[in-house]
Design a protein around this motif. Sequence first.
Motif, PDB file in Angstrom:
ATOM      1  N   VAL A 114      42.431  40.054  35.525  1.00 18.03           N
ATOM      2  CA  VAL A 114      43.259  39.788  34.733  1.00 18.03           C
ATOM      3  C   VAL A 114      44.566  39.314  35.527  1.00 18.03           C
ATOM      4  CG1 VAL A 114      44.808  40.373  32.728  1.00 18.03           C
ATOM      5  CG2 VAL A 114      42.478  41.033  32.519  1.00 18.03           C
ATOM      6  N   ALA A 115      45.057  38.177  35.047  1.00 17.87           N
ATOM      7  CA  ALA A 115      46.316  37.746  35.765  1.00 17.87           C
ATOM      8  C   ALA A 115      47.380  38.149  34.983  1.00 17.87           C
ATOM      9  CB  ALA A 115      46.569  36.329  36.195  1.00 17.87           C
ATOM     10  N   ALA A 116      48.731  38.644  35.619  1.00 17.39           N
ATOM     11  CA  ALA A 116      50.033  38.991  34.823  1.00 17.39           C
ATOM     12  C   ALA A 116      50.329  37.972  33.681  1.00 17.39           C
ATOM     13  CB  ALA A 116      51.054  39.014  35.774  1.00 17.39           C
ATOM     14  N   ASN A 117      50.320  36.628  34.104  1.00 20.92           N
ATOM     15  CA  ASN A 117      50.504  35.627  32.845  1.00 20.92           C
ATOM     16  C   ASN A 117      49.476  35.621  31.800  1.00 20.92           C
ATOM     17  OD1 ASN A 117      48.672  34.442  34.518  1.00 20.92           O
ATOM     18  ND2 ASN A 117      49.632  32.114  34.250  1.00 20.92           N
ATOM     19  N   GLN A 118      48.536  36.346  32.005  1.00 21.96           N
ATOM     20  CA  GLN A 118      47.403  36.052  30.892  1.00 21.96           C
ATOM     21  C   GLN A 118      47.943  37.368  29.578  1.00 21.96           C
ATOM     22  OE1 GLN A 118      43.822  36.361  33.301  1.00 21.96           O
ATOM     23  NE2 GLN A 118      42.914  35.494  31.320  1.00 21.96           N
ATOM     24  N   ILE A 119      48.727  38.189  30.211  1.00 22.00           N
ATOM     25  CA  ILE A 119      49.482  39.403  29.517  1.00 22.00           C
ATOM     26  C   ILE A 119      50.907  38.974  29.254  1.00 22.00           C
ATOM     27  CG2 ILE A 119      47.651  41.076  29.779  1.00 22.00           C
ATOM     28  CD1 ILE A 119      49.958  42.489  31.734  1.00 22.00           C
ATOM     29  N   GLY A 120      51.291  37.668  29.470  1.00 23.87           N
ATOM     30  CA  GLY A 120      52.682  37.147  29.197  1.00 23.87           C
ATOM     31  C   GLY A 120      53.618  37.461  30.129  1.00 23.87           C
ATOM     32  N   VAL A 121      53.293  38.056  31.428  1.00 23.00           N
ATOM     33  CA  VAL A 121      54.306  38.438  32.557  1.00 23.00           C
ATOM     34  C   VAL A 121      54.207  37.378  33.526  1.00 23.00           C
ATOM     35  CG1 VAL A 121      55.108  39.924  34.005  1.00 23.00           C
ATOM     36  CG2 VAL A 121      54.231  40.659  31.992  1.00 23.00           C
ATOM     37  N   ASP A 122      55.214  36.492  33.724  1.00 18.22           N
ATOM     38  CA  ASP A 122      55.127  35.299  34.893  1.00 18.22           C
ATOM     39  C   ASP A 122      55.495  35.688  36.304  1.00 18.22           C
ATOM     40  OD1 ASP A 122      57.951  35.522  34.561  1.00 18.22           O
ATOM     41  OD2 ASP A 122      58.431  33.479  34.882  1.00 18.22           O
ATOM     42  N   LEU A 123      54.582  36.841  36.740  1.00 14.00           N
ATOM     43  CA  LEU A 123      54.636  37.239  38.090  1.00 14.00           C
ATOM     44  C   LEU A 123      53.413  37.129  38.908  1.00 14.00           C
ATOM     45  CD1 LEU A 123      57.098  40.564  37.122  1.00 14.00           C
ATOM     46  CD2 LEU A 123      57.905  38.283  38.585  1.00 14.00           C
ATOM     47  N   ARG A 124      53.519  37.060  40.111  1.00 11.95           N
ATOM     48  CA  ARG A 124      52.331  36.813  40.917  1.00 11.95           C
ATOM     49  C   ARG A 124      51.807  38.211  40.925  1.00 11.95           C
ATOM     50  NH1 ARG A 124      51.332  31.848  42.225  1.00 11.95           N
ATOM     51  NH2 ARG A 124      49.639  32.550  43.835  1.00 11.95           N
ATOM     52  N   VAL A 125      50.727  38.653  40.160  1.00 11.20           N
ATOM     53  CA  VAL A 125      49.955  39.820  40.086  1.00 11.20           C
ATOM     54  C   VAL A 125      48.853  39.622  39.545  1.00 11.20           C
ATOM     55  CG1 VAL A 125      50.084  42.332  39.811  1.00 11.20           C
ATOM     56  CG2 VAL A 125      52.360  41.066  40.287  1.00 11.20           C
ATOM     57  N   PHE A 126      47.858  40.126  39.995  1.00 19.11           N
ATOM     58  CA  PHE A 126      46.278  40.197  39.177  1.00 19.11           C
ATOM     59  C   PHE A 126      45.706  41.466  39.581  1.00 19.11           C
ATOM     60  CE2 PHE A 126      44.875  37.632  42.753  1.00 19.11           C
ATOM     61  CZ  PHE A 126      43.361  38.224  43.040  1.00 19.11           C
ATOM     62  N   SER A 127      44.701  41.986  38.683  1.00 17.42           N
ATOM     63  CA  SER A 127      43.751  42.953  39.107  1.00 17.42           C
ATOM     64  C   SER A 127      42.463  42.291  38.969  1.00 17.42           C
ATOM     65  CB  SER A 127      43.989  44.054  37.875  1.00 17.42           C
ATOM     66  OG  SER A 127      43.777  43.618  36.683  1.00 17.42           O
ATOM     67  N   TYR A 128      41.482  43.265  39.404  1.00 19.15           N
ATOM     68  CA  TYR A 128      39.968  42.803  39.471  1.00 19.15           C
ATOM     69  C   TYR A 128      39.206  43.986  39.321  1.00 19.15           C
ATOM     70  CZ  TYR A 128      40.314  44.228  44.397  1.00 19.15           C
ATOM     71  OH  TYR A 128      40.621  44.820  45.457  1.00 19.15           O
ATOM     72  N   ASN A 129      37.998  43.753  38.730  1.00 20.35           N
ATOM     73  CA  ASN A 129      37.056  44.835  38.405  1.00 20.35           C
ATOM     74  C   ASN A 129      35.676  44.138  38.570  1.00 20.35           C
ATOM     75  OD1 ASN A 129      35.585  46.951  37.788  1.00 20.35           O
ATOM     76  ND2 ASN A 129      36.397  47.028  35.701  1.00 20.35           N
ATOM     77  N   VAL A 130      35.165  44.178  39.886  1.00 21.23           N
ATOM     78  CA  VAL A 130      33.808  43.441  40.155  1.00 21.23           C
ATOM     79  C   VAL A 130      33.042  44.485  40.791  1.00 21.23           C
ATOM     80  CG1 VAL A 130      32.840  41.373  41.494  1.00 21.23           C
ATOM     81  CG2 VAL A 130      35.098  41.117  40.366  1.00 21.23           C
ATOM     82  N   HIS A 131      31.896  44.502  40.021  1.00 17.83           N
ATOM     83  CA  HIS A 131      30.656  45.438  40.597  1.00 17.83           C
ATOM     84  C   HIS A 131      31.274  46.961  40.853  1.00 17.83           C
ATOM     85  CE1 HIS A 131      28.502  41.960  40.247  1.00 17.83           C
ATOM     86  NE2 HIS A 131      28.701  41.453  41.090  1.00 17.83           N
ATOM     87  N   GLY A 132      32.281  47.407  40.123  1.00 14.74           N
ATOM     88  CA  GLY A 132      32.775  48.674  40.317  1.00 14.74           C
ATOM     89  C   GLY A 132      33.885  48.681  41.261  1.00 14.74           C
ATOM     90  N   GLU A 133      34.176  47.761  41.827  1.00  9.89           N
ATOM     91  CA  GLU A 133      35.407  47.607  42.948  1.00  9.89           C
ATOM     92  C   GLU A 133      36.383  47.053  42.201  1.00  9.89           C
ATOM     93  OE1 GLU A 133      36.780  45.443  47.228  1.00  9.89           O
ATOM     94  OE2 GLU A 133      34.779  45.092  46.528  1.00  9.89           O
ATOM     95  N   VAL A 134      37.402  47.898  41.855  1.00  7.22           N
ATOM     96  CA  VAL A 134      38.728  47.942  41.252  1.00  7.22           C
ATOM     97  C   VAL A 134      39.906  47.679  42.061  1.00  7.22           C
ATOM     98  CG1 VAL A 134      40.070  48.735  39.101  1.00  7.22           C
ATOM     99  CG2 VAL A 134      37.549  49.034  39.160  1.00  7.22           C
ATOM    100  N   GLY A 135      40.693  46.693  41.843  1.00  9.19           N
ATOM    101  CA  GLY A 135      41.895  46.860  42.605  1.00  9.19           C
ATOM    102  C   GLY A 135      43.085  45.666  42.076  1.00  9.19           C
ATOM    103  N   TYR A 136      44.080  45.556  42.687  1.00 11.91           N
ATOM    104  CA  TYR A 136      45.080  44.361  42.333  1.00 11.91           C
ATOM    105  C   TYR A 136      45.577  43.961  43.683  1.00 11.91           C
ATOM    106  CZ  TYR A 136      48.323  48.011  43.965  1.00 11.91           C
ATOM    107  OH  TYR A 136      49.033  48.847  44.773  1.00 11.91           O
ATOM    108  N   LEU A 137      46.145  42.844  43.508  1.00 15.69           N
ATOM    109  CA  LEU A 137      46.965  41.915  44.557  1.00 15.69           C
ATOM    110  C   LEU A 137      48.322  41.682  44.080  1.00 15.69           C
ATOM    111  CD1 LEU A 137      44.430  40.064  46.487  1.00 15.69           C
ATOM    112  CD2 LEU A 137      45.325  41.945  47.211  1.00 15.69           C
ATOM    113  N   ILE A 138      49.230  41.723  44.807  1.00 18.68           N
ATOM    114  CA  ILE A 138      50.678  41.301  44.273  1.00 18.68           C
ATOM    115  C   ILE A 138      51.006  40.193  45.118  1.00 18.68           C
ATOM    116  CG2 ILE A 138      53.191  42.074  44.192  1.00 18.68           C
ATOM    117  CD1 ILE A 138      52.232  44.972  43.901  1.00 18.68           C
ATOM    118  N   ASN A 139      51.598  39.189  44.824  1.00 21.05           N
ATOM    119  CA  ASN A 139      51.869  37.989  45.719  1.00 21.05           C
ATOM    120  C   ASN A 139      50.571  37.352  46.448  1.00 21.05           C
ATOM    121  OD1 ASN A 139      54.744  37.879  44.686  1.00 21.05           O
ATOM    122  ND2 ASN A 139      55.148  39.293  46.306  1.00 21.05           N
TER     123      ASN A 139
END
Length: 165
Positions: free
Chosen positions: A46-71
């Motif tokens: 999920v990218a931040a703009n998908q929840i209405g926030v226009d900042l360069r952040v996203f999270s991921y959850n792929v095959h149990g690997e969960v994390g996020y990246l800023i910028n």
Amino acid sequence: MSVREIRLFGDPVLRSACRAVTDLESVRGLVEDLLETTKLPGRAGVAANQIGVDLRVFSYNVHGEVGYLINPEIIDLQGDPQLTEEGCLSLPGLWHKTPRYPIATARGQQLDGSIVEVSGTGLMAQALQHECDHLDGKVYIDRLLPEERKLAFRALREQSWFMAN
């Protein structure tokens, strides 16, 4: 922390490039909400703009690997693009063959300021490319080949959620 509502295609926030994060501490709550929102079944990212926030952040959850990246930024793509079935939470019910590189690496920050790289193949590579596209104001249908794109927009017009948007 809370699960946030996903913005649907047609919302202008999805079509604008997101702003860089300059104060890491200010996005702690956003990161927590993104992680919670991504943990729901069937969500690879999920990218931040998908929840209405226009900042360069996203999270991921792929095959149990969960994390996020800023910028985040994609720093390496390998192989020839392959057509891969792809969908998006912001375009529910639609799946189309999307050209994506089979191997991808993204670099971004963590809340503590450290720089990390996330690499993957298959779904992880696809998720990294998909979420970085969101932060650039693109959705996956922008990447479709011309004939597939026509099919996608025809299917989009038939979605009840799209007409209500």
